[in-house]
Motif scaffolding. Structure first.
Motif, PDB file in Angstrom:
ATOM      1  N   VAL A  46       0.832  -1.204   0.000  1.00  0.00           N
ATOM      2  CA  VAL A  46       0.000   0.000   0.000  1.00  0.00           C
ATOM      3  C   VAL A  46       0.868   1.256   0.000  1.00  0.00           C
ATOM      4  O   VAL A  46       0.582   2.237  -0.700  1.00  0.00           O
ATOM      5  CB  VAL A  46      -0.943  -0.002   1.218  1.00  0.00           C
ATOM      6  CG1 VAL A  46      -1.653   1.344   1.360  1.00  0.00           C
ATOM      7  CG2 VAL A  46      -1.968  -1.128   1.086  1.00  0.00           C
ATOM      8  N   GLU A  47       1.934   1.228   0.766  1.00  0.00           N
ATOM      9  CA  GLU A  47       2.821   2.393   0.869  1.00  0.00           C
ATOM     10  C   GLU A  47       3.669   2.583  -0.377  1.00  0.00           C
ATOM     11  O   GLU A  47       3.903   3.712  -0.818  1.00  0.00           O
ATOM     12  CB  GLU A  47       3.725   2.229   2.092  1.00  0.00           C
ATOM     13  CG  GLU A  47       4.571   3.449   2.411  1.00  0.00           C
ATOM     14  CD  GLU A  47       5.331   3.280   3.714  1.00  0.00           C
ATOM     15  OE1 GLU A  47       5.662   4.304   4.339  1.00  0.00           O
ATOM     16  OE2 GLU A  47       5.584   2.119   4.120  1.00  0.00           O
ATOM     17  N   GLY A  48       4.124   1.488  -0.955  1.00  0.00           N
ATOM     18  CA  GLY A  48       5.060   1.573  -2.083  1.00  0.00           C
ATOM     19  C   GLY A  48       4.431   1.741  -3.443  1.00  0.00           C
ATOM     20  O   GLY A  48       5.118   2.077  -4.411  1.00  0.00           O
ATOM     21  N   VAL A  49       3.116   1.521  -3.538  1.00  0.00           N
ATOM     22  CA  VAL A  49       2.439   1.633  -4.843  1.00  0.00           C
ATOM     23  C   VAL A  49       1.215   2.541  -4.675  1.00  0.00           C
ATOM     24  O   VAL A  49       0.094   2.057  -4.480  1.00  0.00           O
ATOM     25  CB  VAL A  49       2.010   0.245  -5.374  1.00  0.00           C
ATOM     26  CG1 VAL A  49       1.485   0.367  -6.809  1.00  0.00           C
ATOM     27  CG2 VAL A  49       3.164  -0.742  -5.317  1.00  0.00           C
ATOM     28  N   PRO A  50       1.407   3.864  -4.741  1.00  0.00           N
ATOM     29  CA  PRO A  50       0.295   4.797  -4.525  1.00  0.00           C
ATOM     30  C   PRO A  50      -0.856   4.597  -5.507  1.00  0.00           C
ATOM     31  O   PRO A  50      -2.006   4.876  -5.170  1.00  0.00           O
ATOM     32  CB  PRO A  50       0.950   6.174  -4.712  1.00  0.00           C
ATOM     33  CG  PRO A  50       2.406   5.938  -4.452  1.00  0.00           C
ATOM     34  CD  PRO A  50       2.688   4.561  -4.965  1.00  0.00           C
ATOM     35  N   ASN A  51      -0.538   4.143  -6.728  1.00  0.00           N
ATOM     36  CA  ASN A  51      -1.601   3.938  -7.719  1.00  0.00           C
ATOM     37  C   ASN A  51      -2.083   2.490  -7.754  1.00  0.00           C
ATOM     38  O   ASN A  51      -2.557   2.004  -8.788  1.00  0.00           O
ATOM     39  CB  ASN A  51      -1.158   4.396  -9.111  1.00  0.00           C
ATOM     40  CG  ASN A  51       0.228   3.897  -9.504  1.00  0.00           C
ATOM     41  OD1 ASN A  51       1.009   3.471  -8.664  1.00  0.00           O
ATOM     42  ND2 ASN A  51       0.524   3.934 -10.798  1.00  0.00           N
ATOM     43  N   GLY A  68      -1.983   7.222   5.359  1.00  0.00           N
ATOM     44  CA  GLY A  68      -2.816   8.385   5.078  1.00  0.00           C
ATOM     45  C   GLY A  68      -3.394   8.392   3.680  1.00  0.00           C
ATOM     46  O   GLY A  68      -3.486   9.449   3.044  1.00  0.00           O
ATOM     47  N   ARG A  69      -3.779   7.219   3.195  1.00  0.00           N
ATOM     48  CA  ARG A  69      -4.350   7.122   1.856  1.00  0.00           C
ATOM     49  C   ARG A  69      -5.644   7.931   1.785  1.00  0.00           C
ATOM     50  O   ARG A  69      -6.526   7.803   2.643  1.00  0.00           O
ATOM     51  CB  ARG A  69      -4.615   5.656   1.513  1.00  0.00           C
ATOM     52  CG  ARG A  69      -5.080   5.426   0.082  1.00  0.00           C
ATOM     53  CD  ARG A  69      -5.311   3.944  -0.183  1.00  0.00           C
ATOM     54  NE  ARG A  69      -5.929   3.736  -1.474  1.00  0.00           N
ATOM     55  CZ  ARG A  69      -5.298   3.324  -2.558  1.00  0.00           C
ATOM     56  NH1 ARG A  69      -4.008   3.054  -2.495  1.00  0.00           N
ATOM     57  NH2 ARG A  69      -5.943   3.167  -3.700  1.00  0.00           N
ATOM     58  N   ASP A  70      -5.762   8.779   0.765  1.00  0.00           N
ATOM     59  CA  ASP A  70      -6.904   9.684   0.654  1.00  0.00           C
ATOM     60  C   ASP A  70      -8.208   8.947   0.370  1.00  0.00           C
ATOM     61  O   ASP A  70      -9.220   9.196   1.021  1.00  0.00           O
ATOM     62  CB  ASP A  70      -6.662  10.726  -0.440  1.00  0.00           C
ATOM     63  CG  ASP A  70      -5.514  11.664  -0.092  1.00  0.00           C
ATOM     64  OD1 ASP A  70      -5.293  11.879   1.112  1.00  0.00           O
ATOM     65  OD2 ASP A  70      -4.843  12.163  -1.013  1.00  0.00           O
ATOM     66  N   HIS A  74      -6.566  -2.511   5.679  1.00  0.00           N
ATOM     67  CA  HIS A  74      -7.238  -1.346   6.265  1.00  0.00           C
ATOM     68  C   HIS A  74      -6.282  -0.539   7.127  1.00  0.00           C
ATOM     69  O   HIS A  74      -6.188   0.697   7.007  1.00  0.00           O
ATOM     70  CB  HIS A  74      -8.444  -1.814   7.095  1.00  0.00           C
ATOM     71  CG  HIS A  74      -9.123  -0.709   7.833  1.00  0.00           C
ATOM     72  ND1 HIS A  74      -8.880  -0.427   9.170  1.00  0.00           N
ATOM     73  CD2 HIS A  74     -10.033   0.197   7.426  1.00  0.00           C
ATOM     74  CE1 HIS A  74      -9.611   0.595   9.533  1.00  0.00           C
ATOM     75  NE2 HIS A  74     -10.327   1.003   8.515  1.00  0.00           N
ATOM     76  N   SER A  75      -5.522  -1.224   7.967  1.00  0.00           N
ATOM     77  CA  SER A  75      -4.552  -0.540   8.835  1.00  0.00           C
ATOM     78  C   SER A  75      -3.463   0.133   8.007  1.00  0.00           C
ATOM     79  O   SER A  75      -3.019   1.242   8.335  1.00  0.00           O
ATOM     80  CB  SER A  75      -3.919  -1.537   9.803  1.00  0.00           C
ATOM     81  OG  SER A  75      -4.897  -2.086  10.669  1.00  0.00           O
ATOM     82  N   ALA A  76      -3.039  -0.526   6.936  1.00  0.00           N
ATOM     83  CA  ALA A  76      -2.001   0.056   6.079  1.00  0.00           C
ATOM     84  C   ALA A  76      -2.495   1.344   5.438  1.00  0.00           C
ATOM     85  O   ALA A  76      -1.755   2.340   5.361  1.00  0.00           O
ATOM     86  CB  ALA A  76      -1.599  -0.955   5.006  1.00  0.00           C
TER      87      ALA A  76
END
Length: 321
Positions: free
Chosen positions: A173-178, A202-204, A195-197
């Motif tokens: 989740v952190e390494g692949v924003p798209n 801070g995923r919009d 969900h926690s990731a």
């Protein structure tokens, strides 16, 4: 007159083998040597190809067929299953046309999403598919997606379609924003981790997920049980994971068993009814290279196609999800 038999044979090969899609130019030349040696043969094949909506492979002419044939022969002799970028572009375009044709035959106005399954393939071939119009790519291994993600254009929509270990959820989740969707959620534990990731980075927008359903009952396949098993996990995601969005259901059926598509559709209808969701809002991700047209006829809204675009897969290293 002496060309009539070869012409019919060539037409059949173009239709059945999808020469550019399946990297079978070598087979075409073997069946009809004049394809690679006669300009007249190309003139004869052109109207046939146009009628069959496969004019693109023919436009490369004799030189193109010869080049792709030599590439395919060289790959076969070395054990390398990679196609050339031109063949990948043609493969993507042809599969897209087949998706649209299958949707039209099923009376569906909008064709399904075509996800190019690019696992183990080099960036050069992904870029060729991208240049041909592909924006949805599917990867099976977390580490491979983490490496490829930053190297491809930002408007690529990455879909994770392999078994995901829960301890790699945050890195993905952190390494692949798209990253737009994880299609293989099969447990509450994985849903919680994703969900926690999303919360921690801070995923919009919520991360799309699909619940994977084991429609075949095979021990080798991941996924929850159809119907009630899928319903329970879908309910958990919608009620307990606000950072996730339930996009739909996904399955990998047994080879040759199209009944899996009906099972997934029935499961979707149950989930929609029980959770008070319009069934049209829940996607069905089903169908791969060998059966995507059957899947579309059964209601698939997203097909995952790899070898018909990129060629057979090679596994040089033992990868882990």
């Amino acid at each position: 007159q002496h060309w009539s038999a070869d012409r019919d044979s060539c037409c059949a090969v173009v239709l059945q083998r999808q020469i550019a899609v399946e990297a079978s130019t070598a087979s075409v030349v073997a069946k009809c040597p004049r394809v690679a040696s006669s300009h007249r043969s190309m003139r004869l094949l052109a109207p046939l190809a146009a009628a069959c909506s496969v004019l693109q492979p023919i436009r490369y002419g004799v030189a193109g067929v010869r080049r792709l044939t030599m590439d395919a022969s060289a790959s076969a002799s070395t054990g390398d299953s990679l196609l050339q970028p031109e063949a990948v572009a043609l493969g993507y375009s042809s599969v897209l046309e087949r998706c649209q044709a299958a949707a039209a035959a099923a009376g569906v106005e909008t064709g399904p999403r075509l996800v190019a399954v690019s696992k183990t393939k080099p960036l050069e071939l992904l870029q060729a598919a991208y240049d041909a119009g592909c924006r949805d790519f599917g990867e099976n291994y977390a580490q491979e997606l983490l490496e490829k993600g930053p190297a491809m254009p930002e408007d690529v929509c990455w879909r994770f379609i392999g078994h995901l270990q829960s301890n790699k959820a945050k890195a993905l989740v952190e390494g692949v924003p798209n990253l737009v969707c994880v299609e293989t959620v099969d447990s509450e534990k994985l849903a919680r981790k994703l969900h926690s990731a999303c919360e921690s980075v801070g995923r919009d927008s919520p991360l799309g997920i699909m619940v994977q359903v084991n429609t075949s009952g095979e021990d080798s396949k991941s996924g929850v049980a159809p119907l009630e098993g899928a319903l329970a996990l879908c309910r958990f995601v919608t009620q307990e994971c606000p950072k996730l969005h339930l996009d739909g259901l996904m399955t990998i059926g047994a080879v040759g068993d199209v009944s899996a598509f009906d099972v997934l559709a029935q499961t979707r209808d149950l989930v929609a009814n029980e959770l008070a969701i319009d069934s049209s809002e829940l996607e069905l991700s089903m169908g791969m290279s060998s059966d995507f047209e059957d899947a579309i006829k059964a209601g698939s809204t997203s097909v995952r196609v790899g070898s018909s675009i990129f060629g057979a897969r090679s596994y040089p290293n033992n990868k882990s999800a």
